[in-house]
Design an enzyme around this catalytic site. Structure first.
Site, PDB file in Angstrom:
ATOM      1  CB  THR A 187      -4.302  -2.546  -9.254  1.00 20.19           C
ATOM      2  OG1 THR A 187      -3.560  -3.289  -8.938  1.00 20.19           O
ATOM      3  CG2 THR A 187      -5.770  -3.295 -10.076  1.00 20.19           C
ATOM      4  CD  GLU A 188       1.069  -2.606  -9.490  1.00 21.87           C
ATOM      5  OE1 GLU A 188      -0.091  -1.945  -9.349  1.00 21.87           O
ATOM      6  OE2 GLU A 188       2.145  -2.786  -8.155  1.00 21.87           O
ATOM      7  CG  ASN A 189      -3.116  -7.147  -9.934  1.00 22.70           C
ATOM      8  OD1 ASN A 189      -3.074  -5.893  -9.429  1.00 22.70           O
ATOM      9  ND2 ASN A 189      -4.187  -7.780  -9.384  1.00 22.70           N
ATOM     10  CB  SER A 194      -1.169  -3.431 -17.026  1.00 25.25           C
ATOM     11  OG  SER A 194      -1.224  -3.255 -15.832  1.00 25.25           O
TER      12      SER A 194
END
Lengths: 245, 215
Positions: free
Chosen positions: B47-49, B89
């Site tokens: 997940t990009e966070n 990320s």
């Protein structure tokens, strides 16, 4: 002796000038330095450019700063959320400027500023309207657009623990923009749940070395962690769950 | 002609994800794919966070506001998970370290252009988030979508009319009628659901389609 800790959030945001560019950490509510933002509202600086992934949630934190009319310009990737009514209203009324930056370019532009990079070529956004007017180059057969760093006068970030040298560790996905914003600002202010003794943070596990941090202030610890152990009992906004009787 | 439901489509996509893959599931319908990944296979969700090794939603009393996904919903972290900052990320994406990304779409063109971030409607507040990074940031970019809009227009098009998210980035499109590969020669039908025929798909999309021949 070096001591970057300050007694309160008012001391932590002292001196922020009108017209400053201020980076604010966080992804949605996770890692948003709400206590520092509240102090900035109290401090009174206006005509601000805010660099943050989102443009506020609900009526607190960044949304409250926006509601006070202190922000001239937002630089962010994703302003529109289900609870971004404060920003939405200002934008529709033409009372705030907006620069939309793809999230990875936003992160890399911030990182570049902290790392002393003059500019870089990114494949993100090539051929889209967000790359219009930007210099493009083909390198090894792939198209890239030229992106410039984003630096700030002040960064307000939220970490989990810090020491008097400014070393920081974070918690889970609340880390997000904290480490890169810390490096990209002239003055970086970190709020933490706890200031620990020098040496208490494992040097192998320090995420942001103190060289990037100017001020550290302890705020009320998050309610869902006790003695370093996750205890839960809150909703996604951190409010205690209703006790069922 | 046969259509399959969204859950069934999610299941179909999940069956194409091999063990060991690093996968990003976009916000919305693509997140359903996670529910159908076999529990005996190790697939690592990004997940990009800032999390690799994302797990399912927590029980209500165990919500952790510091542990969320890109849609800002509470999630869990599996044993073996790792946290990292935003530049790392997105470096994972841009640097080609993710194997598969599954995204929604407004339109996909015959050359693999993707439009999924803005309808370009006047007055709309623009918000791109990580869409443009995801579009160019995995070795394979899969789109999960209905073939037609609610108004009955094809989302597979010769050329996108909505603002682009990425150019030539989509490798495969999973729709409720069929699965399409994007090839140098346009859309190729990879799989038909139920009684759907290529002729019917050509009528619905207005495109000339090839049927993939198993070799």
């Amino acid at each position: 002796m070096i001591d970057k800790t300050v007694p309160g959030t008012a001391d932590a945001v002292a001196g922020v000038a009108d017209g400053s560019t201020v980076m604010i950490g966080g992804f949605g509510r996770a890692g948003q330095p709400v206590e520092l933002i509240d102090a900035l509202i109290e401090q009174g600086a206006g005509d601000l450019t805010i660099v943050s992934n989102n443009a506020g949630n609900g009526d607190t934190g960044l949304a409250a700063l926006l509601a006070k009319g202190r922000v001239r310009r937002m630089v962010c990737s994703f302003p529109r959320q289900h609870d971004s009514w404060v920003f939405d209203g200002l934008y529709r009324a033409g009372e705030i400027e907006l620069e939309i930056v793809p999230q990875g370019n936003l992160a890399e532009r911030i990182r570049a500023a902290g790392a002393g990079i003059g500019a870089f070529f990114s494949p993100t956004g090539v051929g889209t309207e967000l790359a219009e007017g930007k210099e493009e180059r083909t390198i090894d057969g792939r198209r890239y657009v030229l992106e410039y760093p984003i630096k700030a006068d002040v960064a307000l970030i939220s970490a989990y623990r810090g020491d008097r040298w400014g070393n920081l560790i974070y918690r889970e996905t609340a880390r997000n923009f904290g480490p890169i914003m810390a490096a990209a600002a002239t003055t970086t202010v970190a709020q933490v749940d706890e200031v620990v003794a020098l040496g208490a943070l494992d040097p192998e596990a320090v995420v942001t070395p103190g060289v990037f941090v100017n001020r550290v202030v302890a705020v009320a610890p998050r309610g869902w962690v006790q003695d370093g152990i996750f205890v839960g009992g809150v909703d996604i906004e951190g409010r205690p769950l209703e006790v069922l009787s | 002609m046969t259509r399959i439901g969204r859950e069934e489509l999610a299941q179909r996509i999940a069956s194409d994800i091999p063990e060991g893959a690093y996968v990003n599931l976009g916000i919305g319908a693509p997140t359903l794919v996670a529910n159908y990944l076999p529990s005996d296979l190790e697939v690592i969700l990004h997940t990009e966070n800032g999390l690799l090794g994302m797990g399912s939603a927590p029980a209500p009393g165990l919500i952790d506001p510091d542990l969320i996904n890109a849609g800002k919903q509470p999630v869990t972290a599996l044993a073996g998970a790792a946290y990292f900052h935003h530049a790392d990320s997105f470096g994972m994406m841009r640097g080609g370290h993710l194997d598969i990304c599954v995204l929604g779409a407004f339109q996909v063109s015959a050359t693999g252009d993707l439009a999924n971030w803005s309808t370009g409607a006047p007055g709309a507040i623009p918000a791109v988030g990580g869409a443009m990074d995801l579009a160019i940031g995995a070795k394979a970019v899969y789109v999960m979508t209905d073939l037609l809009t609610k108004a009955g227009e094809s989302k597979l098009v010769a050329e996108c009319t909505y603002p682009l998210t990425g150019v030539g980035c989509v490798s495969r499109v999973y729709t409720d009628h069929a699965v399409f590969d994007v090839t140098g020669g346009g859309f190729q039908v990879r799989e038909l659901f139920g009684g759907t025929t290529v002729d019917e798909l050509e009528q619905l999309t207005g495109l000339s389609l090839q049927l993939r021949i198993e070799s």
